[in-house]
Design a protein around this motif. Structure first.
Motif, mmCIF file in Angstrom:
data_model
loop_
_atom_site.group_PDB
_atom_site.id
_atom_site.type_symbol
_atom_site.label_atom_id
_atom_site.label_comp_id
_atom_site.label_asym_id
_atom_site.label_seq_id
_atom_site.Cartn_x
_atom_site.Cartn_y
_atom_site.Cartn_z
ATOM 1 N N SER A 1 0.743 -1.327 0.074
ATOM 2 C CA SER A 1 -0.089 0.107 0.061
ATOM 3 C C SER A 1 0.794 1.270 0.047
ATOM 4 N N ILE A 2 2.091 1.191 0.456
ATOM 5 C CA ILE A 2 2.812 2.433 0.728
ATOM 6 C C ILE A 2 3.343 2.660 -0.849
ATOM 7 N N HIS A 3 3.386 1.832 -1.843
ATOM 8 C CA HIS A 3 3.769 2.046 -3.315
ATOM 9 C C HIS A 3 2.774 2.514 -4.227
ATOM 10 N N GLU A 4 1.580 2.982 -3.805
ATOM 11 C CA GLU A 4 0.483 3.222 -4.844
ATOM 12 C C GLU A 4 0.773 4.668 -5.245
ATOM 13 N N GLY A 5 1.673 5.325 -5.198
ATOM 14 C CA GLY A 5 1.978 6.656 -5.842
ATOM 15 C C GLY A 5 0.621 7.640 -5.798
ATOM 16 N N GLU A 6 0.074 7.847 -7.217
ATOM 17 C CA GLU A 6 -0.931 8.924 -7.194
ATOM 18 C C GLU A 6 -2.160 8.286 -6.519
ATOM 19 N N HIS A 7 -2.284 7.221 -6.470
ATOM 20 C CA HIS A 7 -3.573 6.407 -5.853
ATOM 21 C C HIS A 7 -3.278 6.120 -4.347
ATOM 22 N N LEU A 8 -2.244 6.943 -3.654
ATOM 23 C CA LEU A 8 -2.246 6.512 -2.179
ATOM 24 C C LEU A 8 -3.537 6.577 -1.346
ATOM 25 N N GLY A 9 -3.789 5.919 -0.599
ATOM 26 C CA GLY A 9 -4.965 5.834 0.267
ATOM 27 C C GLY A 9 -6.394 5.346 -0.311
ATOM 28 N N SER A 10 -6.094 4.530 -1.454
ATOM 29 C CA SER A 10 -7.225 4.032 -2.130
ATOM 30 C C SER A 10 -7.073 2.463 -1.960
ATOM 31 N N LEU B 1 -5.220 0.121 -3.615
ATOM 32 C CA LEU B 1 -5.132 -0.253 -4.881
ATOM 33 C C LEU B 1 -4.378 -1.765 -4.568
ATOM 34 N N SER B 2 -3.299 -1.846 -3.885
ATOM 35 C CA SER B 2 -2.646 -3.253 -3.776
ATOM 36 C C SER B 2 -3.624 -4.374 -3.163
ATOM 37 N N HIS B 3 -4.299 -3.684 -2.263
ATOM 38 C CA HIS B 3 -5.144 -4.790 -1.564
ATOM 39 C C HIS B 3 -6.189 -5.160 -2.739
ATOM 40 N N ALA B 4 -6.699 -4.289 -3.475
ATOM 41 C CA ALA B 4 -7.825 -4.524 -4.459
ATOM 42 C C ALA B 4 -7.155 -5.524 -5.577
ATOM 43 N N ILE B 5 -5.920 -5.331 -6.162
ATOM 44 C CA ILE B 5 -5.463 -6.482 -6.763
ATOM 45 C C ILE B 5 -5.376 -7.595 -6.033
ATOM 46 N N ILE C 1 -6.155 -0.914 3.552
ATOM 47 C CA ILE C 1 -7.404 -1.405 2.592
ATOM 48 C C ILE C 1 -7.861 0.009 1.916
ATOM 49 N N GLY C 2 -7.395 1.177 2.421
ATOM 50 C CA GLY C 2 -7.855 2.449 1.943
ATOM 51 C C GLY C 2 -8.788 3.124 2.335
ATOM 52 N N HIS C 3 -9.395 4.127 1.869
ATOM 53 C CA HIS C 3 -10.317 5.214 2.539
ATOM 54 C C HIS C 3 -11.178 4.879 1.557
ATOM 55 N N LYS C 4 -12.473 4.781 1.946
ATOM 56 C CA LYS C 4 -13.752 4.200 1.405
ATOM 57 C C LYS C 4 -13.896 5.456 0.085
ATOM 58 N N GLU C 5 -13.716 6.571 0.319
ATOM 59 C CA GLU C 5 -14.226 7.908 -0.818
ATOM 60 C C GLU C 5 -13.082 7.754 -1.880
ATOM 61 N N ILE C 6 -11.789 7.246 -1.507
ATOM 62 C CA ILE C 6 -10.917 7.129 -2.723
ATOM 63 C C ILE C 6 -10.889 5.720 -3.155
ATOM 64 N N PHE C 7 -11.172 4.620 -2.434
ATOM 65 C CA PHE C 7 -11.288 3.473 -3.027
ATOM 66 C C PHE C 7 -12.526 3.551 -4.327
ATOM 67 N N GLU C 8 -13.539 4.196 -3.689
ATOM 68 C CA GLU C 8 -14.705 4.017 -4.809
ATOM 69 C C GLU C 8 -14.480 4.697 -6.044
ATOM 70 N N PHE D 1 -1.455 -0.352 -12.682
ATOM 71 C CA PHE D 1 -0.634 -0.547 -11.379
ATOM 72 C C PHE D 1 0.042 -2.013 -11.614
ATOM 73 N N ALA D 2 -0.712 -3.189 -11.841
ATOM 74 C CA ALA D 2 -0.285 -4.374 -12.027
ATOM 75 C C ALA D 2 0.709 -4.520 -13.130
ATOM 76 N N ARG D 3 0.583 -3.967 -14.092
ATOM 77 C CA ARG D 3 1.535 -4.004 -15.331
ATOM 78 C C ARG D 3 2.751 -3.458 -14.732
ATOM 79 N N ARG D 4 2.659 -2.388 -14.104
ATOM 80 C CA ARG D 4 4.087 -1.482 -13.633
ATOM 81 C C ARG D 4 4.737 -2.354 -12.455
ATOM 82 N N ASN D 5 4.028 -2.987 -11.775
ATOM 83 C CA ASN D 5 4.691 -3.565 -10.468
ATOM 84 C C ASN D 5 4.633 -5.053 -10.592
ATOM 85 N N TYR D 6 3.900 -5.743 -10.994
ATOM 86 C CA TYR D 6 4.085 -7.339 -11.013
ATOM 87 C C TYR D 6 4.776 -7.686 -12.089
ATOM 88 N N THR D 7 6.229 -7.456 -11.864
ATOM 89 C CA THR D 7 7.168 -7.806 -12.834
ATOM 90 C C THR D 7 8.009 -8.757 -12.083
#
Length: 787
Positions: free
Chosen positions: A124-133, A135-139, A248-255, A265-271
């Motif tokens: 979750s600390i690597h989510e860049g412009e999506h911090l707080g969303s 995103l890693s947990h969603a993937i 897990i992120g903040h609800k309003e950002i995750f939505e 995000f997966a293409r950039r980080n799942y290498t």
């Protein structure tokens, strides 16, 4: 339901019942999971067993111990631990594939099981412009929803059909996918996991469904005061670093997340160069290496920007946050910024946390819980990732004691910078590290996790070995030094989650290896004794179980067995409470009571060389517990607080209501904790009478597993258990529950989530249909079930 699903469920059930690890779990450990996006901070909450060096101190909270002369060369326990690690990892194979992926393989033929884990260096600390969303947990949620060659549900189904389990979790700095299955199916596990991390398709329709699932998880977190105080602490202690966002992120950002965000995000980080593949079990290393290389041969490197995280500025003034709501008890976390794992001070801070607040004989437990009686529970922890760390103390207490507890805690911490730490206190922490490291070797999953985390955090799969050596060098002066340097007022952050004052009414929210022989003996007084020799590790485990629990309780004395079980280890006729705690922890052992609906008793784990004295101690606690009035008062109050804490959970309230409907007039409608009213009626006379009724030879069964001799255990048990008074198992009146069904009950609570439970009358354990129902239970459970 298909025959294949029934067969799969039976295989899973058989694997669970066979007890592949053949051991007791020391203490209650909860895996860090995706649910709620829990963070890897201890404090008696979500604690990853997959981060033992990063959260080293807490993983053996129940195993802190001391032993004279622990330094290497003076204590054979250290040499024994290091030798066990060396033996276990003797065949370790480390390879770096052409695409940069790290491969760790270890053959272990002690059981026909394999554990396959893929660690991705993205959290979750690597989510860049999506911090707080989140995103890693969603993937992590979406990775098993299908690939180019596997449809929705097929990934989990293929693993489950082998009798295996597949799962994943997300942390601040990593996402881990893991499968455990019979070793003859290791190719299936490798093919499924490698396909998932390389070729996940993230279907749009599945993403829409999974968003609702994650939103429900976020709501569950908001209803969990234990998680809330964690979140409150992190977002207050960190003003710049991404640790301040919940995994897990903040609800309003995750939505606002879209499928395109996930794909990008997966293409950039799942290498491949960002992954570690670890495989441990009853396998052939050459075959596995060849198969992994083949599975990953088309997985090419991709350019990826380095993960540059903002540095948290030095804290120069104390911080505090508070949240009040519909809670029953108060939770407090006090923390201080410290150092990352690589810093030279990290081992000393780990040891200080153990000395200060891990185990019943630790300083905080003795002084603030036992002597001052200000809290129901208290423990210290040290979180050391690759980024800045935190040293903290967590407390659970009654709200009216908040001010006194905080003042006592701050005074105690301030004294550490000038206090004299005894060498025996350090030895407890050292022995804790030893037993924790040995415990990793008991299962394929544990060994795979230990190797992977060593590679992940230190580029050394056997990092635990070198860390143990660093711990041996810590001195009392080192503890004073780190306390003086880091545990200062200006560096402190306190988070409080407390009940809303009664004057402010709550407003509801709107929203196969070699077989191990088991022997059964019957002692002269009729007590059955089960012994299993297992000489792979120098551990011994024992359980003394008695029929009891709510089955022998009424509404009038509900909770008496639980209260009695907690009092068993609070002193005996010849040992004080502190003597018992010190004897257990001084040997790196674990001993604890247990209590449920049908039974209660004592379980223990120790080095096999110490088994005789701990069997003696356990029997002493069972036969002649002191049951001192002062201890009754303390345990009764702790049990009352536990009831209040449970009643904060919507799931508990729903389960309580379901029991009332299914078991009217039957003891099973009651909860082992009892009620505040029933606890108030329990005095020493009633507790002692309950013990004398149940603690008789005809109501006891014993089991001893581990590095033992069956004949010697039998002889020792004959002598020790002869102390139990003669007597038969107390009879029960004809108990039958006659529920009025069908029934429907609705109950409203000021929570965000809705809980729906459906229950049906079952059968007794001895009923020939019980096995069929167990298979049905497993068949209807899991990600690939019909439900």
């Amino acid at each position: 339901m298909t025959a294949e699903k029934i067969l799969r469920a039976a295989t899973i059930l058989k694997r669970h019942l066979s007890g592949l690890s053949c051991r007791l779990r020391a203490g209650k450990q909860r895996l860090m999971s995706d649910q709620g996006g829990t963070r890897s901070i201890p404090g008696g909450k979500e604690l990853p067993t997959l981060n033992r060096k990063v959260a080293f101190v807490v993983l053996a909270a129940a195993w802190i111990a001391a032993g004279a002369g622990i330094l290497e060369g003076k204590d054979t326990a250290v040499e024994q631990a290091l030798a066990c690690i060396d033996r276990a990892a003797a065949s370790l194979r480390r390879r770096v594939l052409d695409n940069g992926a790290v491969l760790l393989i270890l053959e272990d033929h002690s059981a026909p099981v394999v554990s396959i884990q893929i660690w991705v260096k993205t959290g979750s600390i690597h989510e860049g412009e999506h911090l707080g969303s989140g995103l890693s947990h969603a993937i992590e949620h979406m990775i098993f929803k299908g690939t180019e060659k596997r449809g929705v549900g097929q990934i989990t189904r293929e693993i489950n059909d082998t009798g295996g389990d597949i799962n994943a979790y997300t942390s601040f700095d990593r996402t881990v996918f893991h499968a455990d299955l019979p070793s003859r199916h290791w190719r299936v596990g490798l093919d499924v996991l490698s396909d998932a991390v390389q070729h996940a398709t993230f279907p749009e329709e599945e993403w829409k469904k999974e968003k609702d699932v994650i939103l429900r998880e976020i709501a569950m977190c908001n209803d969990d005061p234990g998680r809330l105080v964690d979140y409150l602490l992190m977002e207050t202690a960190f003003s710049v670093h991404p640790f301040r966002f919940p995994i897990i992120g903040h609800k309003e950002i995750f939505e606002r997340l879209t499928r395109d965000d996930i794909l990008d995000f997966a293409r950039r980080n799942y290498t491949p160069d960002n992954m570690t593949v670890t495989i441990v079990g009853d396998i052939d290393a050459d075959e596995v290496e060849s198969a992994v290389r083949d599975s990953f041969k088309n997985f090419i490197r991709r350019s990826r920007a380095p993960a540059v995280l903002p540095e948290e500025p030095r804290q120069i003034a104390p911080r505090s946050r508070r949240r009040e709501g519909a809670f029953n008890v108060c939770r407090i976390e006090l923390a201080y910024h410290t150092v990352p794992l690589t810093h030279p001070d990290a081992p000393a801070l780990d040891v200080l946390a153990a000395v200060a607040g891990e185990g019943r004989s630790s300083r905080l437990v003795r002084r603030i819980k036992e002597e001052k009686r200000l809290v129901h529970s208290i423990n210290a922890w040290h979180y050391t990732p690759l980024e800045t760390g935190l040293f903290g103390v967590s407390m659970l207490l009654d709200p009216e004691k908040e001010a006194a507890a905080v003042a006592a805690l701050e005074k105690e911490i301030a004294s550490w910078s000038r206090a004299r730490f005894e060498e025996s206190e350090l030895e407890k922490a050292r022995r804790m590290m030893l037993t924790s490291e040995l415990a990793d070797l008991q299962t394929m999953r544990g060994m795979a996790a230990m190797l992977a985390e060593g590679e992940f955090y230190a580029c050394d799969p056997l990092f635990g070995r070198s860390y143990l050596k660093r711990v041996q060098a810590i001195t009392p002066a080192d503890l004073r030094d780190v306390a003086r340097r880091y545990l200062t007022v200006e560096n402190s952050t306190i988070a409080v989650v407390a009940p809303r004052p009664e004057s402010e009414p709550a407003v509801p929210k709107k929203e196969g290896g070699p077989a191990l022989r088991v022997e059964r003996f019957v002692l002269r007084n009729g007590i059955p004794l089960i012994v299993r020799e297992d000489h792979r590790l120098p551990f011994a485990y024992a359980v003394f179980a008695l029929t009891g629990g709510v089955l022998y309780e009424t509404e009038d004395n509900n909770g008496v067995t639980k209260l009695l079980s907690e009092l068993l280890l609070k002193g005996t006729r010849t040992r004080s409470r502190d003597d018992v705690a010190e004897e257990i922890e001084a040997a790196g052992a674990y001993m604890a009571p247990f209590c449920g609906f049908n039974s209660f008793g004592i379980q223990l784990r120790c080095l096999s060389s110490d088994l005789d004295r701990f069997l003696n101690l356990a029997v002493d606690c069972l036969v002649e517990p002191a049951i001192a009035p002062a201890e009754i008062d303390k345990e009764r109050e702790a049990q009352r607080a536990a009831i209040e804490a449970e009643r904060e959970r919507p799931m508990y309230l729903a389960q309580e209501q379901l029991r009332f409907e299914l078991f009217p007039g039957h003891p099973y409608r009651l909860h082992p904790l009892g009620t505040p009213e029933s606890l108030a009626r329990l005095d020493r006379g009633r507790i002692v009478a309950h013990l004398r009724k149940l603690a008789v030879a005809g109501n006891v069964a014993a089991a001893v597993f581990g590095d033992v001799s069956a004949e010697q255990v039998r002889d020792e048990a004959e002598n020790l258990l002869a102390r139990l008074p003669e007597g038969r198992r107390p009879s029960l009146p004809g108990l039958t529950a006659t529920p009025s069904l069908p029934a429907r009950v609705e109950r409203r609570e000021p929570r965000e989530q809705a809980v729906v439970l459906a229950g049906f009358p079952g059968v007794a354990l001895t009923d020939p249909r019980a096995d069929s129902l167990s298979i049905l239970h497993y068949a209807l459970s899991g990600l690939s079930s019909d439900l």
